[in-house]
Design an enzyme around this catalytic site. Sequence first.
Site, PDB file in Angstrom:
ATOM      1  N   TYR A 164      14.037   6.579   8.559  1.00  0.00           N
ATOM      2  CA  TYR A 164      12.903   7.448   8.213  1.00  0.00           C
ATOM      3  C   TYR A 164      13.388   8.888   7.999  1.00  0.00           C
ATOM      4  CZ  TYR A 164       8.186   9.495   8.593  1.00  0.00           C
ATOM      5  OH  TYR A 164       7.005  10.175   8.362  1.00  0.00           O
TER       6      TYR A 164
ATOM      7  N   LYS B  35      13.255  11.238   4.667  1.00  0.00           N
ATOM      8  CA  LYS B  35      12.468  12.482   4.631  1.00  0.00           C
ATOM      9  C   LYS B  35      13.358  13.707   4.389  1.00  0.00           C
ATOM     10  CE  LYS B  35       8.415  10.586   5.178  1.00  0.00           C
ATOM     11  NZ  LYS B  35       7.411  10.594   4.097  1.00  0.00           N
TER      12      LYS B  35
HETATM   13  N1  NAD Z   1       1.378  10.082  10.603  1.00  0.00           N
HETATM   14  C1  NAD Z   1       2.372  10.914  10.887  1.00  0.00           C
HETATM   15  O1  NAD Z   1       2.642  11.198  12.057  1.00  0.00           O
HETATM   16  C2  NAD Z   1       3.147  11.547   9.776  1.00  0.00           C
HETATM   17  C3  NAD Z   1       3.894  12.697  10.068  1.00  0.00           C
HETATM   18  C4  NAD Z   1       4.662  13.279   9.049  1.00  0.00           C
HETATM   19  C5  NAD Z   1       4.647  12.722   7.770  1.00  0.00           C
HETATM   20  N2  NAD Z   1       3.915  11.608   7.533  1.00  0.00           N
HETATM   21  C6  NAD Z   1       3.965  11.049   6.191  1.00  0.00           C
HETATM   22  O2  NAD Z   1       2.673  11.130   5.603  1.00  0.00           O
HETATM   23  C7  NAD Z   1       2.520  10.075   4.649  1.00  0.00           C
HETATM   24  C8  NAD Z   1       1.221   9.342   4.925  1.00  0.00           C
HETATM   25  O3  NAD Z   1       1.290   8.780   6.221  1.00  0.00           O
HETATM   26  P1  NAD Z   1       0.004   8.348   7.058  1.00  0.00           P
HETATM   27  O4  NAD Z   1       0.260   8.728   8.452  1.00  0.00           O
HETATM   28  O5  NAD Z   1      -1.235   8.796   6.386  1.00  0.00           O
HETATM   29  O6  NAD Z   1       0.171   6.753   6.952  1.00  0.00           O
HETATM   30  P2  NAD Z   1      -0.885   5.580   6.718  1.00  0.00           P
HETATM   31  O7  NAD Z   1      -0.154   4.357   7.123  1.00  0.00           O
HETATM   32  O8  NAD Z   1      -2.178   5.909   7.364  1.00  0.00           O
HETATM   33  O9  NAD Z   1      -1.102   5.612   5.138  1.00  0.00           O
HETATM   34  C9  NAD Z   1      -0.082   5.288   4.233  1.00  0.00           C
HETATM   35  C10 NAD Z   1      -0.701   4.682   2.999  1.00  0.00           C
HETATM   36  O10 NAD Z   1       0.366   4.415   2.071  1.00  0.00           O
HETATM   37  C11 NAD Z   1       0.150   3.143   1.509  1.00  0.00           C
HETATM   38  N3  NAD Z   1       1.431   2.584   1.061  1.00  0.00           N
HETATM   39  C12 NAD Z   1       2.426   2.072   1.833  1.00  0.00           C
HETATM   40  N4  NAD Z   1       3.412   1.612   1.063  1.00  0.00           N
HETATM   41  C13 NAD Z   1       3.050   1.854  -0.214  1.00  0.00           C
HETATM   42  C14 NAD Z   1       3.649   1.586  -1.466  1.00  0.00           C
HETATM   43  N5  NAD Z   1       4.842   0.959  -1.558  1.00  0.00           N
HETATM   44  N6  NAD Z   1       2.993   1.973  -2.595  1.00  0.00           N
HETATM   45  C15 NAD Z   1       1.796   2.585  -2.516  1.00  0.00           C
HETATM   46  N7  NAD Z   1       1.163   2.829  -1.359  1.00  0.00           N
HETATM   47  C16 NAD Z   1       1.789   2.472  -0.218  1.00  0.00           C
HETATM   48  C17 NAD Z   1      -0.482   2.316   2.611  1.00  0.00           C
HETATM   49  O11 NAD Z   1      -1.174   1.188   2.094  1.00  0.00           O
HETATM   50  C18 NAD Z   1      -1.399   3.337   3.270  1.00  0.00           C
HETATM   51  O12 NAD Z   1      -2.685   3.331   2.704  1.00  0.00           O
HETATM   52  C19 NAD Z   1       3.778   9.221   4.766  1.00  0.00           C
HETATM   53  O13 NAD Z   1       4.699   9.605   3.765  1.00  0.00           O
HETATM   54  C20 NAD Z   1       4.325   9.592   6.135  1.00  0.00           C
HETATM   55  O14 NAD Z   1       5.709   9.377   6.241  1.00  0.00           O
HETATM   56  C21 NAD Z   1       3.150  11.018   8.500  1.00  0.00           C
END
Ligand code: NAD
Length: 259
Positions: free
Chosen positions: A154, A158
Amino acid sequence: MILENRVTVVTGGGSGIGAAICRAFAAERARVAVTDLRPEAAEQVAGEIRAAGGQAAAWGLDVATRATVERAAEEIASRWGPVDVWVNNAGISRVVPFLECSDALWDLTLQVNLKGTFIGCQVALRQMLPRQRGVILNMSSQSGKAGNSHYAAYCASKFGIIGLTQSLAMEFAADGIRVNALCPGVVFTALWDEQHISDYGRKRAMKPEEVRPYLESKVPLGRLCTPEDVAQTAVFLASDAASYITGQAINISGGSVMN
Ligand SMILES: NC(=O)c1ccc[n+]([C@@H]2O[C@H](COP(=O)([O-])OP(=O)(O)OC[C@H]3O[C@@H](n4cnc5c(N)ncnc54)[C@H](O)[C@@H]3O)[C@@H](O)[C@H]2O)c1
């Protein structure tokens, strides 16, 4: 309404941070293409936005499969015109000790998070270049700024997104296209499901219910990040108010990361 009629594509818009970005852009009167691997989740978010009086439609795509992204982008452009803002948000995360990280998990994480962002940037730029304007936002993380045990794949993805963002910001600045990355701290979305929480707890010998208070205790501002915290930053970066900001990786981490 600072994003009036801006054609905006959000990947992973069916859940969590992506859904909040879709709602926040719609509240600023953008035309929002909610895209997701799960079309029904995208449709749910788009339907909620329309019901609230906003402009939104849903598309299914897999960010790691170029043909599906290109097809959706063409359909979006023929419906609303060329894209103004493209948000590469879709991502996945697993907590795994490094020596247990399989080739398959490494490849999947890099495919979705990093290659998916690469593909999204190329598809977006091809629509933005003829008009010499556009904004790309790439979802990195605080894990794109500092390493973390059990998050090697991960973090690699990132960190890579920040390098990609900086390179494109340099390459396309003269074309009027800004490219920035967002680096949220921990947000309790579906990504932090029971499995993720219990795997995270295991690495620190904690019970699952101890994980959230532990994470909160490490944030100077004393609470976890919310999807709306990230969405409001995205709205600002997409707007003309941020017209002098490109190539940045903006921390939204309550003070947890300061570089
Ligand atoms: N939640 C956290 O703590 C956090 C922190 C920092 C960054 N992020 C980043 O934010 C972004 C969103 O995360 P989140 O927490 O909302 O996650 P989430 O799991 O709630 O949402 C992710 C969405 O992406 C979709 N997805 C997954 N694989 C896919 C693909 N191959 N093609 C298209 N869609 C796809 C999923 O179906 C889901 O709806 C991610 O890039 C994650 O790495 C999250």
